[in-house]
Design a protein around this motif. Structure first.
Motif, PDB file in Angstrom:
ATOM      1  N   LEU A 296     -10.231   1.560  11.725  1.00  0.00           N
ATOM      2  CA  LEU A 296     -10.247   0.100  11.892  1.00  0.00           C
ATOM      3  C   LEU A 296      -8.899  -0.523  12.232  1.00  0.00           C
ATOM      4  O   LEU A 296      -8.847  -1.541  12.932  1.00  0.00           O
ATOM      5  N   ALA A 297      -7.808   0.037  11.723  1.00  0.00           N
ATOM      6  CA  ALA A 297      -6.516  -0.659  11.806  1.00  0.00           C
ATOM      7  C   ALA A 297      -6.102  -0.992  13.238  1.00  0.00           C
ATOM      8  O   ALA A 297      -5.578  -2.082  13.505  1.00  0.00           O
ATOM      9  N   HIS A 298      -6.323  -0.075  14.189  1.00  0.00           N
ATOM     10  CA  HIS A 298      -5.881  -0.341  15.562  1.00  0.00           C
ATOM     11  C   HIS A 298      -6.763  -1.357  16.275  1.00  0.00           C
ATOM     12  O   HIS A 298      -6.408  -1.833  17.360  1.00  0.00           O
ATOM     13  N   ARG A 299      -7.886  -1.708  15.664  1.00  0.00           N
ATOM     14  CA  ARG A 299      -8.780  -2.707  16.248  1.00  0.00           C
ATOM     15  C   ARG A 299      -8.480  -4.123  15.759  1.00  0.00           C
ATOM     16  O   ARG A 299      -9.057  -5.081  16.269  1.00  0.00           O
ATOM     17  N   VAL A 300      -7.622  -4.243  14.772  1.00  0.00           N
ATOM     18  CA  VAL A 300      -7.372  -5.539  14.129  1.00  0.00           C
ATOM     19  C   VAL A 300      -6.085  -6.139  14.685  1.00  0.00           C
ATOM     20  O   VAL A 300      -5.032  -5.488  14.694  1.00  0.00           O
ATOM     21  N   ARG A 301      -6.162  -7.382  15.148  1.00  0.00           N
ATOM     22  CA  ARG A 301      -5.003  -8.100  15.657  1.00  0.00           C
ATOM     23  C   ARG A 301      -4.767  -9.343  14.796  1.00  0.00           C
ATOM     24  O   ARG A 301      -5.486 -10.325  14.903  1.00  0.00           O
ATOM     25  N   PRO A 302      -3.758  -9.308  13.916  1.00  0.00           N
ATOM     26  CA  PRO A 302      -3.470 -10.449  13.041  1.00  0.00           C
ATOM     27  C   PRO A 302      -3.031 -11.674  13.831  1.00  0.00           C
ATOM     28  O   PRO A 302      -2.514 -11.571  14.948  1.00  0.00           O
ATOM     29  N   GLU A 303      -3.240 -12.834  13.244  1.00  0.00           N
ATOM     30  CA  GLU A 303      -2.827 -14.084  13.882  1.00  0.00           C
ATOM     31  C   GLU A 303      -1.320 -14.273  13.780  1.00  0.00           C
ATOM     32  O   GLU A 303      -0.695 -14.858  14.652  1.00  0.00           O
ATOM     33  N   THR A 304      -0.702 -13.831  12.713  1.00  0.00           N
ATOM     34  CA  THR A 304       0.727 -13.993  12.493  1.00  0.00           C
ATOM     35  C   THR A 304       1.426 -12.648  12.660  1.00  0.00           C
ATOM     36  O   THR A 304       0.827 -11.588  12.460  1.00  0.00           O
ATOM     37  N   GLY A 305       2.710 -12.708  13.001  1.00  0.00           N
ATOM     38  CA  GLY A 305       3.443 -11.488  13.250  1.00  0.00           C
ATOM     39  C   GLY A 305       3.854 -10.741  11.998  1.00  0.00           C
ATOM     40  O   GLY A 305       4.294  -9.601  12.073  1.00  0.00           O
ATOM     41  N   GLY A 306       3.705 -11.362  10.840  1.00  0.00           N
ATOM     42  CA  GLY A 306       4.177 -10.727   9.625  1.00  0.00           C
ATOM     43  C   GLY A 306       3.224  -9.735   9.003  1.00  0.00           C
ATOM     44  O   GLY A 306       3.591  -8.998   8.091  1.00  0.00           O
ATOM     45  N   THR A 307       1.999  -9.710   9.459  1.00  0.00           N
ATOM     46  CA  THR A 307       0.980  -8.828   8.890  1.00  0.00           C
ATOM     47  C   THR A 307       0.500  -7.849   9.959  1.00  0.00           C
ATOM     48  O   THR A 307       0.377  -8.205  11.122  1.00  0.00           O
ATOM     49  N   THR A 308       0.233  -6.621   9.562  1.00  0.00           N
ATOM     50  CA  THR A 308      -0.256  -5.620  10.504  1.00  0.00           C
ATOM     51  C   THR A 308      -1.736  -5.357  10.276  1.00  0.00           C
ATOM     52  O   THR A 308      -2.300  -5.707   9.232  1.00  0.00           O
ATOM     53  N   GLY A 309      -2.354  -4.710  11.268  1.00  0.00           N
ATOM     54  CA  GLY A 309      -3.756  -4.338  11.125  1.00  0.00           C
ATOM     55  C   GLY A 309      -3.958  -3.400   9.954  1.00  0.00           C
ATOM     56  O   GLY A 309      -4.947  -3.499   9.224  1.00  0.00           O
ATOM     57  N   ARG A 310      -3.018  -2.483   9.745  1.00  0.00           N
ATOM     58  CA  ARG A 310      -3.118  -1.554   8.627  1.00  0.00           C
ATOM     59  C   ARG A 310      -3.114  -2.304   7.294  1.00  0.00           C
ATOM     60  O   ARG A 310      -3.891  -1.991   6.398  1.00  0.00           O
ATOM     61  N   GLU A 311      -2.249  -3.291   7.160  1.00  0.00           N
ATOM     62  CA  GLU A 311      -2.167  -4.042   5.910  1.00  0.00           C
ATOM     63  C   GLU A 311      -3.454  -4.808   5.639  1.00  0.00           C
ATOM     64  O   GLU A 311      -3.895  -4.908   4.484  1.00  0.00           O
ATOM     65  N   ILE A 312      -4.076  -5.336   6.693  1.00  0.00           N
ATOM     66  CA  ILE A 312      -5.332  -6.053   6.511  1.00  0.00           C
ATOM     67  C   ILE A 312      -6.434  -5.103   6.071  1.00  0.00           C
ATOM     68  O   ILE A 312      -7.250  -5.425   5.203  1.00  0.00           O
ATOM     69  N   VAL A 313      -6.473  -3.903   6.646  1.00  0.00           N
ATOM     70  CA  VAL A 313      -7.479  -2.913   6.243  1.00  0.00           C
ATOM     71  C   VAL A 313      -7.229  -2.478   4.799  1.00  0.00           C
ATOM     72  O   VAL A 313      -8.178  -2.325   4.010  1.00  0.00           O
ATOM     73  N   GLU A 314      -5.971  -2.277   4.436  1.00  0.00           N
ATOM     74  CA  GLU A 314      -5.650  -1.914   3.058  1.00  0.00           C
ATOM     75  C   GLU A 314      -6.082  -3.015   2.093  1.00  0.00           C
ATOM     76  O   GLU A 314      -6.597  -2.729   1.004  1.00  0.00           O
ATOM     77  N   GLU A 315      -5.883  -4.263   2.498  1.00  0.00           N
ATOM     78  CA  GLU A 315      -6.319  -5.394   1.661  1.00  0.00           C
ATOM     79  C   GLU A 315      -7.841  -5.387   1.525  1.00  0.00           C
ATOM     80  O   GLU A 315      -8.390  -5.663   0.445  1.00  0.00           O
ATOM     81  N   ALA A 316      -8.531  -5.088   2.619  1.00  0.00           N
ATOM     82  CA  ALA A 316      -9.992  -5.037   2.573  1.00  0.00           C
ATOM     83  C   ALA A 316     -10.472  -3.972   1.594  1.00  0.00           C
ATOM     84  O   ALA A 316     -11.391  -4.200   0.808  1.00  0.00           O
ATOM     85  N   LEU A 317      -9.830  -2.800   1.638  1.00  0.00           N
ATOM     86  CA  LEU A 317     -10.247  -1.712   0.747  1.00  0.00           C
ATOM     87  C   LEU A 317      -9.991  -2.043  -0.717  1.00  0.00           C
ATOM     88  O   LEU A 317     -10.747  -1.597  -1.606  1.00  0.00           O
ATOM     89  N   SER A 318      -8.947  -2.813  -0.992  1.00  0.00           N
ATOM     90  CA  SER A 318      -8.648  -3.161  -2.380  1.00  0.00           C
ATOM     91  C   SER A 318      -9.397  -4.391  -2.860  1.00  0.00           C
ATOM     92  O   SER A 318      -9.489  -4.635  -4.075  1.00  0.00           O
ATOM     93  N   THR A 319      -9.976  -5.158  -1.927  1.00  0.00           N
ATOM     94  CA  THR A 319     -10.642  -6.415  -2.289  1.00  0.00           C
ATOM     95  C   THR A 319     -12.156  -6.327  -2.254  1.00  0.00           C
ATOM     96  O   THR A 319     -12.839  -6.822  -3.146  1.00  0.00           O
TER      97      THR A 319
END
Length: 323
Positions: A296-319
């Motif tokens: 999933l991570a390479h498919r995710v494009r964050p709106e802000t430059g401070g967050t990466t796709g990997r971090e969003i996927v990690e947040e999803a797995l923990s949430t």
């Protein structure tokens, strides 16, 4: 009137699945064979096998010299199947990939000359060195296992796997892959540097003949095709499917561009393949969690430059709760 079947008892035109144990054994043989060439990267090799069993394609991104191309070659040599390599360059044309119709002066007709995409395993080496127009020549092939040239559609071999490599240290000399193509890669992986002991062993092995020259195939094309069919039949119950959907929805709510439905399907198929590698005939949430980042991570494009796709996927797995 009954439907015709082949000797294996499956309808004509369908692939006979192996047992889960047989398919898992074939995967283990391939992994062990590739491991003779790529040292200390068992987890990466497993990700490659998951991608192939999930009927997907793989993007390897890393610095030059860590074995991206060698990994693809080692896998191709481990299976008795056709293999073609495309060296992507700025002057490469789409027809250099797909093939073209060429006039035959002897017959007076145009004949189709297939490009390197007509192979079971296609290595797209340094794919980001070619312009987007040439990169897009793979879009139809990767999604539909077919190529259309001059209005005529031709099927590609089964199985068909694209393993592409790209380096990430020369942004001024490369082209970004279009999102439509990135989304067609089941996984995006990094190999990483070897440990000190692994690098020392590698230097010892490579003093003479390279190990890639001495490995033989340990599986046939038919065995790989049947193992992929087995993976597709691994049970993924409604709770698992719901979990995958909720993970994908979380990324869409947290990013400008979240995981696509194609990404959700890729994650489910990868989880089935992971379960098969683990010797199970059913998917558990741990399989989904193991595969989520690379799928999933390479498919995710964050709106802000401070967050990466990997971090969003990690947040999803923990949430996102497992229900």
């Amino acid at each position: 009137m009954t439907d015709a079947t082949n000797p294996a008892g499956t309808p004509v035109g369908e692939t006979a699945a192996l047992s889960a144990a047989e398919a898992s054994t074939i995967a283990e043989r391939i992994a062990e064979n590739v491991g003779r060439v790529i040292l200390g990267k068992g987890e990466v090799i497993d990700h490659v096998l998951v991608t192939v069993l999930a009927r997907g394609h793989l993007l390897l991104e890393d610095v030059p010299g860590v074995g991206k191309t060698m990994l693809a070659r080692a896998f191709a040599r481990s299976v008795d199947c056709s293999f073609k390599r495309v060296q992507f360059t700025p002057d490469l044309l789409p027809s250099d990939v797909t093939g073209s119709n060429v006039y035959n002066r002897k017959t007076g007709d145009f004949e189709f000359r297939p490009g390197p995409v007509f192979a079971n395993v296609v290595l797209g080496d340094e794919i980001n060195r070619a312009p987007p127009k040439t990169q897009s020549a793979l879009l139809e092939a990767m999604e539909e296992s077919q190529v259309t040239v001059d209005g005529e559609t031709r099927r590609l071999p089964d199985p068909f796997v694209v393993i592409a490599t790209q380096n990430d240290v020369e942004p001024g000399r490369t082209y970004d892959l279009p999102m439509a193509e990135i989304d067609r890669f089941t996984k995006k992986l990094r190999i990483g540097y070897p440990s000190e002991s692994e690098e020392t062993e590698m230097l010892d092995r490579l003093r003479g003949r390279h190990p890639i020259e001495s490995i033989d195939s340990v599986a046939t094309t038919d065995e790989l095709r049947r193992a992929r069919e087995t993976a597709s039949r691994i049970d993924a119950g409604e709770p698992v499917r719901s979990y995958v959907s909720r993970l994908a929805r979380f990324t869409r709510e947290r990013a400008g561009l979240g995981a696509s439905p194609r990404g959700s399907l890729a994650l489910l198929r990868a989880s089935q393949a992971r379960a098969l590698l683990e010797g199970r005939e059913y998917v558990v949430p741990d399989d989904v969690q193991t595969e989520a980042e690379s799928v999933l991570a390479h498919r995710v494009r964050p709106e802000t430059g401070g967050t990466t796709g990997r971090e969003i996927v990690e947040e999803a797995l923990s949430t996102v709760a497992v229900e």
